[in-house]
Design a protein around this motif. Structure first.
Motif, PDB file in Angstrom:
ATOM      1  N   GLU A 110       5.551 -17.680 -10.092  1.00  0.00           N
ATOM      2  CA  GLU A 110       5.169 -16.455  -9.391  1.00  0.00           C
ATOM      3  C   GLU A 110       3.682 -16.214  -9.585  1.00  0.00           C
ATOM      4  O   GLU A 110       3.147 -16.485 -10.655  1.00  0.00           O
ATOM      5  CB  GLU A 110       5.931 -15.255  -9.950  1.00  0.00           C
ATOM      6  CG  GLU A 110       7.429 -15.381  -9.781  1.00  0.00           C
ATOM      7  CD  GLU A 110       8.197 -14.363 -10.596  1.00  0.00           C
ATOM      8  OE1 GLU A 110       9.002 -13.647  -9.983  1.00  0.00           O
ATOM      9  OE2 GLU A 110       7.988 -14.292 -11.822  1.00  0.00           O
ATOM     10  N   ALA A 111       3.045 -15.697  -8.542  1.00  0.00           N
ATOM     11  CA  ALA A 111       1.624 -15.356  -8.624  1.00  0.00           C
ATOM     12  C   ALA A 111       1.425 -13.961  -8.043  1.00  0.00           C
ATOM     13  O   ALA A 111       1.982 -13.639  -6.996  1.00  0.00           O
ATOM     14  CB  ALA A 111       0.783 -16.370  -7.852  1.00  0.00           C
ATOM     15  N   LEU A 112       0.655 -13.155  -8.732  1.00  0.00           N
ATOM     16  CA  LEU A 112       0.327 -11.829  -8.236  1.00  0.00           C
ATOM     17  C   LEU A 112      -0.698 -11.971  -7.116  1.00  0.00           C
ATOM     18  O   LEU A 112      -1.749 -12.571  -7.307  1.00  0.00           O
ATOM     19  CB  LEU A 112      -0.230 -10.968  -9.371  1.00  0.00           C
ATOM     20  CG  LEU A 112      -0.585  -9.537  -9.002  1.00  0.00           C
ATOM     21  CD1 LEU A 112       0.653  -8.779  -8.520  1.00  0.00           C
ATOM     22  CD2 LEU A 112      -1.179  -8.831 -10.198  1.00  0.00           C
ATOM     23  N   ASP A 113      -0.382 -11.443  -5.947  1.00  0.00           N
ATOM     24  CA  ASP A 113      -1.265 -11.517  -4.787  1.00  0.00           C
ATOM     25  C   ASP A 113      -2.483 -10.615  -5.027  1.00  0.00           C
ATOM     26  O   ASP A 113      -2.326  -9.404  -5.187  1.00  0.00           O
ATOM     27  CB  ASP A 113      -0.494 -11.062  -3.546  1.00  0.00           C
ATOM     28  CG  ASP A 113      -1.277 -11.246  -2.263  1.00  0.00           C
ATOM     29  OD1 ASP A 113      -2.528 -11.266  -2.311  1.00  0.00           O
ATOM     30  OD2 ASP A 113      -0.637 -11.353  -1.206  1.00  0.00           O
ATOM     31  N   PRO A 114      -3.692 -11.178  -5.074  1.00  0.00           N
ATOM     32  CA  PRO A 114      -4.885 -10.364  -5.325  1.00  0.00           C
ATOM     33  C   PRO A 114      -5.079  -9.250  -4.300  1.00  0.00           C
ATOM     34  O   PRO A 114      -5.670  -8.227  -4.599  1.00  0.00           O
ATOM     35  CB  PRO A 114      -6.046 -11.365  -5.256  1.00  0.00           C
ATOM     36  CG  PRO A 114      -5.421 -12.689  -5.494  1.00  0.00           C
ATOM     37  CD  PRO A 114      -4.019 -12.597  -4.953  1.00  0.00           C
ATOM     38  N   LEU A 115      -4.573  -9.424  -3.089  1.00  0.00           N
ATOM     39  CA  LEU A 115      -4.702  -8.390  -2.072  1.00  0.00           C
ATOM     40  C   LEU A 115      -3.881  -7.150  -2.407  1.00  0.00           C
ATOM     41  O   LEU A 115      -4.219  -6.045  -1.985  1.00  0.00           O
ATOM     42  CB  LEU A 115      -4.296  -8.942  -0.701  1.00  0.00           C
ATOM     43  CG  LEU A 115      -5.276  -9.956  -0.106  1.00  0.00           C
ATOM     44  CD1 LEU A 115      -4.651 -10.655   1.095  1.00  0.00           C
ATOM     45  CD2 LEU A 115      -6.576  -9.280   0.270  1.00  0.00           C
ATOM     46  N   THR A 116      -2.825  -7.320  -3.183  1.00  0.00           N
ATOM     47  CA  THR A 116      -1.990  -6.186  -3.567  1.00  0.00           C
ATOM     48  C   THR A 116      -2.800  -5.154  -4.346  1.00  0.00           C
ATOM     49  O   THR A 116      -2.625  -3.951  -4.165  1.00  0.00           O
ATOM     50  CB  THR A 116      -0.791  -6.666  -4.415  1.00  0.00           C
ATOM     51  OG1 THR A 116      -0.058  -7.615  -3.648  1.00  0.00           O
ATOM     52  CG2 THR A 116       0.110  -5.520  -4.798  1.00  0.00           C
ATOM     53  N   GLY A 117      -3.689  -5.608  -5.187  1.00  0.00           N
ATOM     54  CA  GLY A 117      -4.504  -4.704  -5.985  1.00  0.00           C
ATOM     55  C   GLY A 117      -5.577  -3.986  -5.190  1.00  0.00           C
ATOM     56  O   GLY A 117      -6.235  -3.085  -5.695  1.00  0.00           O
ATOM     57  N   LEU A 118      -5.758  -4.380  -3.936  1.00  0.00           N
ATOM     58  CA  LEU A 118      -6.795  -3.766  -3.104  1.00  0.00           C
ATOM     59  C   LEU A 118      -6.239  -2.776  -2.089  1.00  0.00           C
ATOM     60  O   LEU A 118      -6.997  -2.273  -1.263  1.00  0.00           O
ATOM     61  CB  LEU A 118      -7.575  -4.852  -2.359  1.00  0.00           C
ATOM     62  CG  LEU A 118      -8.518  -5.693  -3.191  1.00  0.00           C
ATOM     63  CD1 LEU A 118      -9.193  -6.747  -2.329  1.00  0.00           C
ATOM     64  CD2 LEU A 118      -9.558  -4.825  -3.860  1.00  0.00           C
ATOM     65  N   GLU A 119      -4.960  -2.517  -2.122  1.00  0.00           N
ATOM     66  CA  GLU A 119      -4.394  -1.583  -1.160  1.00  0.00           C
ATOM     67  C   GLU A 119      -5.132  -0.258  -1.265  1.00  0.00           C
ATOM     68  O   GLU A 119      -5.303   0.287  -2.353  1.00  0.00           O
ATOM     69  CB  GLU A 119      -2.899  -1.423  -1.399  1.00  0.00           C
ATOM     70  CG  GLU A 119      -2.126  -2.672  -1.030  1.00  0.00           C
ATOM     71  CD  GLU A 119      -0.639  -2.579  -1.333  1.00  0.00           C
ATOM     72  OE1 GLU A 119      -0.164  -1.510  -1.725  1.00  0.00           O
ATOM     73  OE2 GLU A 119       0.027  -3.612  -1.166  1.00  0.00           O
ATOM     74  N   GLY A 120      -5.611   0.236  -0.142  1.00  0.00           N
ATOM     75  CA  GLY A 120      -6.358   1.482  -0.114  1.00  0.00           C
ATOM     76  C   GLY A 120      -7.855   1.297  -0.300  1.00  0.00           C
ATOM     77  O   GLY A 120      -8.622   2.238  -0.158  1.00  0.00           O
ATOM     78  N   ASN A 121      -8.319   0.091  -0.616  1.00  0.00           N
ATOM     79  CA  ASN A 121      -9.739  -0.190  -0.781  1.00  0.00           C
ATOM     80  C   ASN A 121     -10.245  -0.793   0.527  1.00  0.00           C
ATOM     81  O   ASN A 121      -9.777  -1.830   0.964  1.00  0.00           O
ATOM     82  CB  ASN A 121      -9.953  -1.158  -1.944  1.00  0.00           C
ATOM     83  CG  ASN A 121     -11.417  -1.392  -2.231  1.00  0.00           C
ATOM     84  OD1 ASN A 121     -12.249  -1.464  -1.339  1.00  0.00           O
ATOM     85  ND2 ASN A 121     -11.741  -1.528  -3.509  1.00  0.00           N
ATOM     86  N   ASP A 122     -11.223  -0.145   1.139  1.00  0.00           N
ATOM     87  CA  ASP A 122     -11.735  -0.593   2.439  1.00  0.00           C
ATOM     88  C   ASP A 122     -12.959  -1.493   2.335  1.00  0.00           C
ATOM     89  O   ASP A 122     -13.589  -1.784   3.335  1.00  0.00           O
ATOM     90  CB  ASP A 122     -12.074   0.626   3.307  1.00  0.00           C
ATOM     91  CG  ASP A 122     -10.840   1.444   3.643  1.00  0.00           C
ATOM     92  OD1 ASP A 122      -9.750   0.854   3.736  1.00  0.00           O
ATOM     93  OD2 ASP A 122     -10.981   2.674   3.817  1.00  0.00           O
ATOM     94  N   ASP A 123     -13.305  -1.940   1.139  1.00  0.00           N
ATOM     95  CA  ASP A 123     -14.472  -2.794   0.942  1.00  0.00           C
ATOM     96  C   ASP A 123     -14.198  -4.166   1.564  1.00  0.00           C
ATOM     97  O   ASP A 123     -13.434  -4.971   1.035  1.00  0.00           O
ATOM     98  CB  ASP A 123     -14.775  -2.925  -0.551  1.00  0.00           C
ATOM     99  CG  ASP A 123     -16.059  -3.689  -0.824  1.00  0.00           C
ATOM    100  OD1 ASP A 123     -16.407  -4.609  -0.052  1.00  0.00           O
ATOM    101  OD2 ASP A 123     -16.715  -3.373  -1.830  1.00  0.00           O
TER     102      ASP A 123
END
Length: 158
Positions: A90-103
């Motif tokens: 299993e790998a944590l999707d780095p995009l998951t941590g950016l939810e709500g970040n518009d950068d």
């Protein structure tokens, strides 16, 4: 993101290390969770190792784009024995941590890292199945979003 491979734990762990390296990831730390629980709490659990991997080029671009990138790095990859000669990766999707970040710059960096992690899982799945990775994601590789939509929702986070 996750896949299950028909390999015993130790062989799968070696394959994961190799696949991460081929995708440009360095393993920064390796935590033998099963060994730690056994040693400190005398608790027996199935083999489970957490790898903290980092791809230097995207990490450097991310750090230049946003100083808070360190909270997203390194990428966590969990390798755990599933019994009967099978192993879950299993790998944590780095995009998951950016939810709500518009950068946008940070989204691009996280997207690149997510793509490399997905390539790792696809190559592991294909190698264990004895096939060559193609452009399509095999059914044995899933994302957090797919699992949530299907009611599983737990596979992307270690």
């Amino acid at each position: 993101m996750r896949t299950t491979v028909d390999q015993p734990f130790e062989a799968a762990l070696a394959s994961v290390r190799t696949a991460l390296g081929l995708q440009g990831f360095d393993i920064l730390t390796e935590n033998d969770l099963a060994g730690g629980l056994k040693k400190k709490l005398r608790v027996d659990v199935a083999s489970l190792v957490i790898l903290c991997a980092c791809s230097s080029a995207p990490a450097g671009r991310g750090q230049r784009a946003e100083e808070a990138t360190g909270a997203l790095l390194p990428c966590s990859v969990v390798v755990r024995a599933a019994g009967q000669g099978r192993t879950v990766v299993e790998a944590l999707d780095p995009l998951t941590g950016l939810e709500g970040n518009d950068d946008t710059a940070l989204q691009v960096v996280a997207g690149a890292a997510a793509g490399r992690l997905r390539s790792v899982l696809v190559s592991l799945h294909a190698a264990a199945a004895g096939t060559t990775p193609g452009t399509e994601v095999p059914t044995g590789v899933s994302s957090a979003r797919q699992e949530a939509e299907e009611g599983g929702g737990h596979g992307a986070r270690p």
